[in-house]
Structures are given as structure tokens and as C-alpha cells.
Design a protein around this motif. Sequence first.
Motif, PDB file in Angstrom:
ATOM      1  N   ASP A  27      -7.856  42.184  15.549  1.00 49.04           N
ATOM      2  CA  ASP A  27      -7.026  42.966  14.537  1.00 49.04           C
ATOM      3  C   ASP A  27      -7.571  43.592  13.076  1.00 49.04           C
ATOM      4  O   ASP A  27      -7.381  44.829  12.875  1.00 49.04           O
ATOM      5  N   VAL A  28      -8.669  42.910  12.876  1.00 48.29           N
ATOM      6  CA  VAL A  28      -9.390  43.364  11.856  1.00 48.29           C
ATOM      7  C   VAL A  28     -10.187  44.716  11.998  1.00 48.29           C
ATOM      8  O   VAL A  28     -10.092  45.723  11.477  1.00 48.29           O
ATOM      9  N   ASN A  60      -7.452  47.505  13.858  1.00 46.55           N
ATOM     10  CA  ASN A  60      -6.401  48.007  13.227  1.00 46.55           C
ATOM     11  C   ASN A  60      -6.596  48.231  11.493  1.00 46.55           C
ATOM     12  O   ASN A  60      -6.222  49.048  10.980  1.00 46.55           O
ATOM     13  N   ARG A  61      -7.265  47.311  11.096  1.00 45.26           N
ATOM     14  CA  ARG A  61      -7.253  47.182   9.476  1.00 45.26           C
ATOM     15  C   ARG A  61      -8.645  47.860   9.043  1.00 45.26           C
ATOM     16  O   ARG A  61      -8.691  48.429   8.073  1.00 45.26           O
ATOM     17  N   ALA A  74     -12.818  36.591  10.084  1.00 47.18           N
ATOM     18  CA  ALA A  74     -12.726  37.858  10.861  1.00 47.18           C
ATOM     19  C   ALA A  74     -13.202  39.044  10.156  1.00 47.18           C
ATOM     20  O   ALA A  74     -13.793  39.845  10.599  1.00 47.18           O
ATOM     21  N   THR A  75     -13.061  39.044   8.902  1.00 46.81           N
ATOM     22  CA  THR A  75     -13.454  40.130   8.080  1.00 46.81           C
ATOM     23  C   THR A  75     -14.897  40.380   8.183  1.00 46.81           C
ATOM     24  O   THR A  75     -15.656  41.254   8.069  1.00 46.81           O
ATOM     25  N   SER A 109      -2.101  32.971   7.810  1.00 46.39           N
ATOM     26  CA  SER A 109      -2.228  34.366   7.505  1.00 46.39           C
ATOM     27  C   SER A 109      -3.631  35.227   8.077  1.00 46.39           C
ATOM     28  O   SER A 109      -3.721  36.172   7.912  1.00 46.39           O
ATOM     29  N   GLU A 110      -4.443  34.403   8.521  1.00 44.49           N
ATOM     30  CA  GLU A 110      -5.721  34.865   8.663  1.00 44.49           C
ATOM     31  C   GLU A 110      -5.800  35.657  10.058  1.00 44.49           C
ATOM     32  O   GLU A 110      -5.230  35.167  11.162  1.00 44.49           O
ATOM     33  N   LEU A 111      -6.185  36.839   9.959  1.00 49.19           N
ATOM     34  CA  LEU A 111      -6.126  37.669  11.432  1.00 49.19           C
ATOM     35  C   LEU A 111      -7.244  37.276  12.129  1.00 49.19           C
ATOM     36  O   LEU A 111      -7.952  36.851  11.783  1.00 49.19           O
ATOM     37  N   LYS A 112      -7.017  38.032  13.409  1.00 49.66           N
ATOM     38  CA  LYS A 112      -7.959  37.540  14.298  1.00 49.66           C
ATOM     39  C   LYS A 112      -8.999  38.838  14.236  1.00 49.66           C
ATOM     40  O   LYS A 112      -8.726  39.866  13.853  1.00 49.66           O
ATOM     41  N   LYS A 137     -11.988  33.774   5.420  1.00 45.64           N
ATOM     42  CA  LYS A 137     -11.787  35.227   5.932  1.00 45.64           C
ATOM     43  C   LYS A 137     -12.903  35.422   7.032  1.00 45.64           C
ATOM     44  O   LYS A 137     -13.659  36.467   6.799  1.00 45.64           O
TER      45      LYS A 137
END
Lengths: 102, 146
Positions: free
Chosen positions: B112-113, B116-117, A58-59, B106-109, A56
Motif C-alpha cells: 500500500d505504501v 498507493n501512498r 512499511a514506510t 492503522s499501520e499500512l502494508k 512504521k
Amino acid sequence: MSVCLVIFLIAIALMFVTGFYCLIMTRNLIRILIALEILTKAATLLLITAGYISGKMATAQAFAITLIIVEVVVIAIAAGIVLGAYRHNETLDTRKLNNLKG
Amino acid sequence: MASNLLKSAIALAFASAILTVVMFMLGAPLAAVFELSVCAGLITVVFISAISMTRPRTKEENIVKARERRKRFIYLPFLLVFVFAALTLAAWKSVDLGTVLKPGLSELKLQDVLWNRRQLDILGQIIIILTGVFGIAVLFKEREAK
């Protein structure tokens, strides 16, 4: 790649130990800031490595960017306070900063 | 813990540059760019400015401090051994470094994170930056008044 990850984890541990040791052993205010900076660098690298391991990224990058911004603001304000303390007391030694009078 | 503060600040900038390369290798280019521009650039400038505004130590003071510094390094090997032992134990039991998870579909860019998130993070960053700006303004305002 796992060997590289182990190397990164060892680097994180080394940075953490260096920063922590410098933080508890030094008495110079600017060195204390440098130690704080090393500790936050270790935390940043740990976040990115954790993102890589868990997939993960991006996070992890979002967290790392937030951490970098917090780090910059903390260091900038702390440097200003250190300069103020130096002008007031003419020293950067924490043992001699025992005066709380404005 | 170098004797010269300026050398310490420059070494810190080099460490930031190396960290940037590591971040690129791990696939975090945006965080790497932030690290390079902000930590290796801006913070080094702040440190060098602060160091140049303070008085450097004399040679006699350096000799005395060097003796004190040697005493301070006595406990470092013990701390290193302890930390490495603790890390090795923890890594063996909990983290399986051989299986790195690849980013799936499913890993977001990052965009987006970030936008948006984790919008609250952006808000927090804005508040922190404003706090820093006001803090610096207050510090300099006080100095001018004096």
C-alpha cells in the motif's frame, strides 16, 4: 529488545565512522567508492531501525528500497567513470588525476 | 582500508549479508531481499569487475603504502570517541529506546505504501534507473568511438 537496538545504533555509528574515515583518508578511487557504499549501508540500517522504533516499518522499507536503487545506480556510473579515468591516466590515485583535458 | 582491493570488495559483500540478517530481524524482509540481491550480489560483481580491469600494486608499492596507511590511522581513535560521546548524549536526551512502538492496526502494508501512498517514489526510481542505463551507455559508446 532495547539492548539490541543500542547494539544496532552502535553498529550504525561504527559503519558511519569507518566509511567517513575511509572516504577522507584514502586516495584510491575504488576505495572511495567502497567508502561511499559503507556510508549508504549505514544510512539504510538507520532508516530500518528508525522504522522499527517508530512502528512504521512499511514506510521505512519503501525509503530503504529507494535508497538501495539510488545507491546501485550511483555506484555503477561511478565505477564506469573510474574505469574511464584509469584508462585515460593509468592510475587510480586522486593526487595524480590533475588533468582536465579530454 | 585493507591493502588488497579484492579483499575489501569481498568484505563489503559480507557486510551486506550481515545487514540483510539484521533487516530480517527488525522485520523488513523485502528491503532485506533487495539488499542481498542488489548490494551483496550486483555491486560486488561491479566492484570485482572494476578491480580486475585495473593493475594491482607491486610488492614494493605495497610496502610504501603500508607505511603511509599506518600514519592515516592516528586520528581514528579520537574520531571514534567523539562520535560515541555525541551519540550517547543525543540518545540520552531525545530517543527513548526502551519504548519501541509496535505496529498498530492503522499501520499500512508495504504494498500500500509503495504503490498507493508513495507513487512518486516509484516514478523517481524509474527515472534514476533510466539515468543509470543511459549513463553507462554513453560511457561505453565513448570508449568504442575511441
